[in-house]
Design an enzyme around this catalytic site. Structure first.
Site, mmCIF file in Angstrom:
data_model
loop_
_atom_site.group_PDB
_atom_site.id
_atom_site.type_symbol
_atom_site.label_atom_id
_atom_site.label_comp_id
_atom_site.label_asym_id
_atom_site.label_seq_id
_atom_site.Cartn_x
_atom_site.Cartn_y
_atom_site.Cartn_z
ATOM 1 N N ASN A 176 0.842 -1.191 0.000
ATOM 2 C CA ASN A 176 0.000 0.000 0.000
ATOM 3 C C ASN A 176 0.882 1.247 0.000
ATOM 4 O O ASN A 176 1.971 1.261 0.562
ATOM 5 C CB ASN A 176 -0.912 0.037 1.218
ATOM 6 C CG ASN A 176 -1.925 1.165 1.095
ATOM 7 O OD1 ASN A 176 -2.845 1.093 0.276
ATOM 8 N ND2 ASN A 176 -1.751 2.219 1.878
ATOM 9 N N ARG A 181 0.730 12.387 6.965
ATOM 10 C CA ARG A 181 1.706 13.376 7.424
ATOM 11 C C ARG A 181 2.597 12.806 8.531
ATOM 12 O O ARG A 181 2.186 11.899 9.271
ATOM 13 C CB ARG A 181 0.983 14.608 7.939
ATOM 14 C CG ARG A 181 0.291 14.346 9.261
ATOM 15 C CD ARG A 181 -0.277 15.624 9.847
ATOM 16 N NE ARG A 181 -0.808 15.372 11.155
ATOM 17 C CZ ARG A 181 -2.073 15.593 11.523
ATOM 18 N NH1 ARG A 181 -2.949 16.054 10.643
ATOM 19 N NH2 ARG A 181 -2.474 15.330 12.739
ATOM 20 N N TRP A 194 -1.248 7.789 10.242
ATOM 21 C CA TRP A 194 -2.252 7.085 9.446
ATOM 22 C C TRP A 194 -3.496 6.997 10.298
ATOM 23 O O TRP A 194 -3.465 6.499 11.414
ATOM 24 C CB TRP A 194 -1.788 5.736 8.928
ATOM 25 C CG TRP A 194 -1.071 4.820 9.870
ATOM 26 C CD1 TRP A 194 -1.420 4.481 11.139
ATOM 27 C CD2 TRP A 194 0.131 4.084 9.570
ATOM 28 N NE1 TRP A 194 -0.533 3.592 11.659
ATOM 29 C CE2 TRP A 194 0.425 3.323 10.715
ATOM 30 C CE3 TRP A 194 0.947 3.979 8.435
ATOM 31 C CZ2 TRP A 194 1.532 2.486 10.772
ATOM 32 C CZ3 TRP A 194 2.037 3.136 8.508
ATOM 33 C CH2 TRP A 194 2.328 2.407 9.657
ATOM 34 N N ASP A 291 -5.251 21.706 9.776
ATOM 35 C CA ASP A 291 -5.652 20.648 8.848
ATOM 36 C C ASP A 291 -6.558 21.111 7.700
ATOM 37 O O ASP A 291 -6.935 22.273 7.626
ATOM 38 C CB ASP A 291 -6.293 19.515 9.662
ATOM 39 C CG ASP A 291 -5.780 18.162 9.229
ATOM 40 O OD1 ASP A 291 -5.710 17.924 8.016
ATOM 41 O OD2 ASP A 291 -5.440 17.342 10.112
HETATM 42 C C1 LIG Z 1 -2.118 16.771 1.529
HETATM 43 C C2 LIG Z 1 -2.769 15.563 2.132
HETATM 44 C C3 LIG Z 1 -2.423 15.148 3.404
HETATM 45 C C4 LIG Z 1 -3.004 14.036 3.992
HETATM 46 N N1 LIG Z 1 -2.645 13.660 5.247
HETATM 47 C C5 LIG Z 1 -3.188 12.555 5.796
HETATM 48 C C6 LIG Z 1 -2.795 12.120 7.091
HETATM 49 O O1 LIG Z 1 -1.993 12.750 7.764
HETATM 50 N N2 LIG Z 1 -3.355 10.982 7.586
HETATM 51 C C7 LIG Z 1 -4.253 10.245 6.880
HETATM 52 O O2 LIG Z 1 -4.712 9.209 7.351
HETATM 53 N N3 LIG Z 1 -4.669 10.647 5.638
HETATM 54 C C8 LIG Z 1 -4.149 11.777 5.099
HETATM 55 N N4 LIG Z 1 -4.549 12.177 3.851
HETATM 56 C C9 LIG Z 1 -5.559 11.396 3.123
HETATM 57 C C10 LIG Z 1 -4.991 10.096 2.598
HETATM 58 O O3 LIG Z 1 -3.828 10.311 1.871
HETATM 59 C C11 LIG Z 1 -6.008 9.380 1.726
HETATM 60 O O4 LIG Z 1 -7.105 9.027 2.536
HETATM 61 C C12 LIG Z 1 -5.459 8.133 1.044
HETATM 62 O O5 LIG Z 1 -6.479 7.555 0.279
HETATM 63 C C13 LIG Z 1 -4.951 7.131 2.027
HETATM 64 O O6 LIG Z 1 -4.457 6.001 1.352
HETATM 65 P P1 LIG Z 1 -4.941 4.544 1.762
HETATM 66 O O7 LIG Z 1 -6.391 4.456 1.355
HETATM 67 O O8 LIG Z 1 -4.073 3.639 0.965
HETATM 68 O O9 LIG Z 1 -4.769 4.410 3.225
HETATM 69 C C14 LIG Z 1 -3.974 13.307 3.270
HETATM 70 C C15 LIG Z 1 -4.334 13.722 1.981
HETATM 71 C C16 LIG Z 1 -3.756 14.838 1.417
HETATM 72 C C17 LIG Z 1 -4.182 15.268 0.054
HETATM 73 MN MN LIG Z 2 -4.466 2.208 -0.515
#
Ligand SMILES: Cc1cc2nc3c(=O)[nH]c(=O)nc-3n(C[C@H](O)[C@H](O)[C@H](O)COP(=O)(O)O)c2cc1C
Ligand SMILES: [Mn+2]
Length: 496
Positions: A176, A181, A194, A291
Site C-alpha cells: 500500500n 503526514r 495514518w 488541517d
Molecule cells: C495533503 C494531504 C495530506 C493528507 N494527510 C493525511 C494524514 O496525515 N493521515 C491520513 O490518514 N490521511 C491523510 N490524507 C488522506 C490520505 O492520503 C487518503 O485518505 C489516502 O487515500 C490514504 O491512502 P490509503 O487508502 O491507501 O490508506 C492526506 C491527503 C492529502 C491530500
Molecule cells: Mn491504498
C-alpha cells in the site's frame, strides 16, 4: 499522448515552460513564512513555487535543498500532471477499463489480449538501481537537514506533509502507498499519522493480530513524477497497489528499486527515501496540526516511525504542501479524486449522472450527487451506497438531486433542493464511522451523517399532491425579445 514524466524534475521543467512555476531566490523561513506566501498564492490561483533558499531562523540554518510547493494547485497543473486536456479524458480511460468483461469464449479471449497486454505493461517494474540511490546514508543522517515546514502557528512541530508511505500487509503481503503526514520528533524519529480507517493503520493492526513480531517495516518516498505522488492520496480499494494504479494513469510502469535496510520497494526516480520501522510498543502523542478542515486537528496517539537509512539524489528537491482554510492545493487533489472516481462510482451506481464536492465542504462534509431516478426511494439507495464506498464513506452531508440539476452550480442546487424538500420527510440521519478529522461528532471517529433527498417526489413515494412545473419562458417570446433587445436601449447583454 505525451510521454510520462520520469521524475519530479521533468514535471518542474514542464511547469516552467507553461509559466506555471515561480522560482523564489529570496531566503524564506520554513517556519510559517512559506505557508503565508503559499496561502496567498494559492487563494489567488497562482503558480507552483520553488523556494530555492529555504532557511530556519530558529535553527540558525540555511538548507541546501530547495522546496517545491503548490505543484498541483490548479486545474491546469493537475491536467499537466496527468497529461490530458481534461480530467474527463482520464475518467474515460478508467471507464473503458472497467467496461472490460471477463472473456467468455475463445474468440473473446483473443480479442481481450491486446487490452490485457496493455494493462500488464503498467505493472510496477523492479529495476537494479536509480537516481534515488545516488547517495546512501546509513549512519550519518538527520532530518534536521531537510527543509521541513512548521505550517501554522499552533502546530505541534514540523511536519512532512506529502510523503508516499509504503507498507506491506502482514496478512497477505500486498503493498500500500498512502499520504500520511509525519511530525518530526527528532533527527531520526517522526510520527506516522495514518488515521484509523486508512490502509497503513490496518497493516499495523494485522501486525498486532498476528502476534509474530512488534515491528513493521515502512519506507517513505518524497518527490516523484506527479502521478505517482498523486496516487498516494487516492482512496483506492484496500488491496489495489497505488503504484500499479499510477502506472495505469501515466500509461507507463512505475520503476521501483529495493530498499537498503527494509524489504520494500520505492520509486527509483524519487527525490529521497526514508527507510525505517514502526513499533507496536512505541505510540506517541502527535499534533496538533492545522488541517484540511481549516481547523487544527487535536493531539492524538499515533505510532512513531524510526529511520534506519536515507537514500536520495545528490541534489534532492523536497516536496511539501499545506492544508488549511479552503481552497488550497488539496482542493485540486480532491477535484482530481472527484473526476477520476466518478466512473468507479458509476460502475456500482449507473444511475449517478454527476457529483460535486464544493471547496467549502473540505472533501468529506458535503457531496452533491445527481441521479436518474427510476424507482421509489432511489435517492436513499444512492446515499446508502455512497456511505459504503472507500473515501466517500465519510460524507457528512449527501444531497441527491435529479439528473437535470447542474451539481456544479451551487445556486441552482440550493434553489432546487430547498424547494423540493419537506425536511422531516426527506432528510435522513444515519450513524456510522466519520472522518478522524471530524471535530463536531459526539465521539472521535463515530457520529451521524445526513442525507437529503432533494429529488422531485413521486406518487409511488406517497406524494399525492400535484408537483408544479418549473417556470420557463416559451421559446417564441424569448426569440421576439432577443430581436427587440437592441432597440430597448437597456444596457445588459440580451440573455441572462
Ligand atoms: C495533503 C494531504 C495530506 C493528507 N494527510 C493525511 C494524514 O496525515 N493521515 C491520513 O490518514 N490521511 C491523510 N490524507 C488522506 C490520505 O492520503 C487518503 O485518505 C489516502 O487515500 C490514504 O491512502 P490509503 O487508502 O491507501 O490508506 C492526506 C491527503 C492529502 C491530500
Ligand atoms: Mn491504498
Amino acid at each position: 499522448m505525451a510521454v510520462a514524466y520520469n521524475d519530479l524534475r521533468e514535471f518542474i521543467k514542464r511547469l516552467e515552460q507553461e509559466k506555471e512555476l515561480k522560482r523564489i531566490a529570496v531566503e524564506v523561513d520554513v517556519d510559517l513564512e512559506i505557508t503565508e506566501i503559499t496561502d496567498r498564492v494559492s487563494k489567488a490561483g497562482g503558480p507552483a513555487l520553488l523556494f530555492e533558499k529555504p532557511r530556519s531562523a530558529k535553527e540558525g540554518k540555511a538548507y541546501s535543498m530547495p522546496l517545491l510547493i503548490n505543484a498541483l494547485g490548479s486545474k491546469k497543473r493537475m491536467e499537466l500532471a496527468l497529461e490530458v486536456s481534461s480530467l474527463d479524458d482520464v475518467a474515460k480511460r478508467i471507464e473503458d477499463l472497467l467496461a472490460m468483461k471477463p472473456p467468455e469464449g475463445l474468440l473473446d479471449k483473443v480479442r481481450m489480449l491486446p487490452k490485457m497486454a496493455e494493462i500488464g505493461s503498467f505493472f510496477p517494474k523492479t529495476v537494479k538501481s536509480g537516481p534515488v540511490k545516488e547517495v546512501i546514508q546509513r549512519e550519518d543522517f538527520s532530518l534536521a537537514d531537510f527543509p521541513v515546514m512548521k505550517c501554522w502557528p499552533q502546530d505541534g512541530g514540523r511536519f512532512i506533509t506529502w510523503p508516499m508511505v509504503v507498507t506491506r500487509s502482514p496478512k497477505n503481503g500486498r503493498r500500500n502507498v498512502g499520504c500520511y503526514r509525519m511530525q518530526v520528533f527528532d533527527a531520526r524519529t517522526t510520527g506516522m499519522h495514518w488515521q484509523i480507517h486508512k490502509t497503513g493503520a490496518e497493516h499495523f493492526r494485522w501486525l498486532d493480530r498476528q502476534g509474530k513480531g512488534r515491528r513493521m517495516e515502512v519506507a517513505v518516498a518524497i518527490g516523484a513524477d506527479p502521478v505517482t505522488m498523486l496516487a498516494g492520496i487516492l482512496p483506492l480499494p484496500e488491496d489495489l497497489d497505488e503504484f500499479l494504479f499510477a502506472g495505469f494513469l501515466r500509461q507507463k510502469s512505475v520503476e521501483l528499486v529495493r530498499c537498503e535496510t527494509v524489504d520494500l520497494e520505492v520509486p527509483a526516480h524519487a527525490e529521497m527515501v526514508l527507510e525505517g520501522y514502526v513499533d507496536l510498543d512505541d505510540i506517541r502523542v502527535e499534533g496538533p496540526f492545522g488541517d484540511h478542515t481549516g481547523y487544527y486537528s487535536l493531539q492524538d496517539n499515533f505510532p512513531a516511525f524510526h529511520l534506519t537509512c536515507i537514500t536520495r539524489r545528490r541534489n534532492p528537491i523536497y516536496v511539501s504542501t499545506i492544508v488549511g482554510p479552503p481552497p488550497m492545493e488539496d482542493y485540486w487533489m480532491g477535484f482530481a479524486v472527484e473526476r477520476l472516481f466518478l466512473p468507479l462510482m458509476r460502475q456500482q451506481m449507473p444511475e449517478v449522472v454527476d457529483m460535486y464536492m464544493p471547496p467549502a465542504g473540505v472533501f468529506h462534509n458535503l457531496i452533491i450527487v445527481s441521479i436518474r431516478k427510476s424507482y421509489p426511494g432511489h435517492a436513499r439507495k444512492v446515499m446508502n451506497a455512497i456511505w459504503g464506498l472507500p473515501g466517500a464513506m465519510f460524507s457528512k452531508c449527501i444531497v441527491v438531486v435529479d439528473d437535470e440539476v447542474d451539481v456544479h452550480n451551487l445556486q441552482e442546487v440550493a434553489w432546487k433542493a430547498l424547494n423540493h424538500i419537506d425536511p422531516e420527510r426527506d432528510i435522513q440521519f444515519v450513524l456510522g464511522p466519520v472522518d478522524q478529522l471530524e471535530h463536531a461528532s459526539r465521539l472521535p471517529n463515530f457520529g451521524s451523517k445526513m442525507g437529503v433527498d432533494a429529488t422531485r417526489k413521486w406518487a409511488s413515494e406517497g406524494f399525492a399532491r400535484p408537483w408544479p412545473d418549473e417556470i420557463i419562458m416559451d421559446g417564441e417570446t424569448r426569440k421576439r425579445v432577443d430581436g427587440l433587445w437592441k432597440r430597448l436601449g437597456i444596457d445588459l447583454p440580451p440573455r441572462r
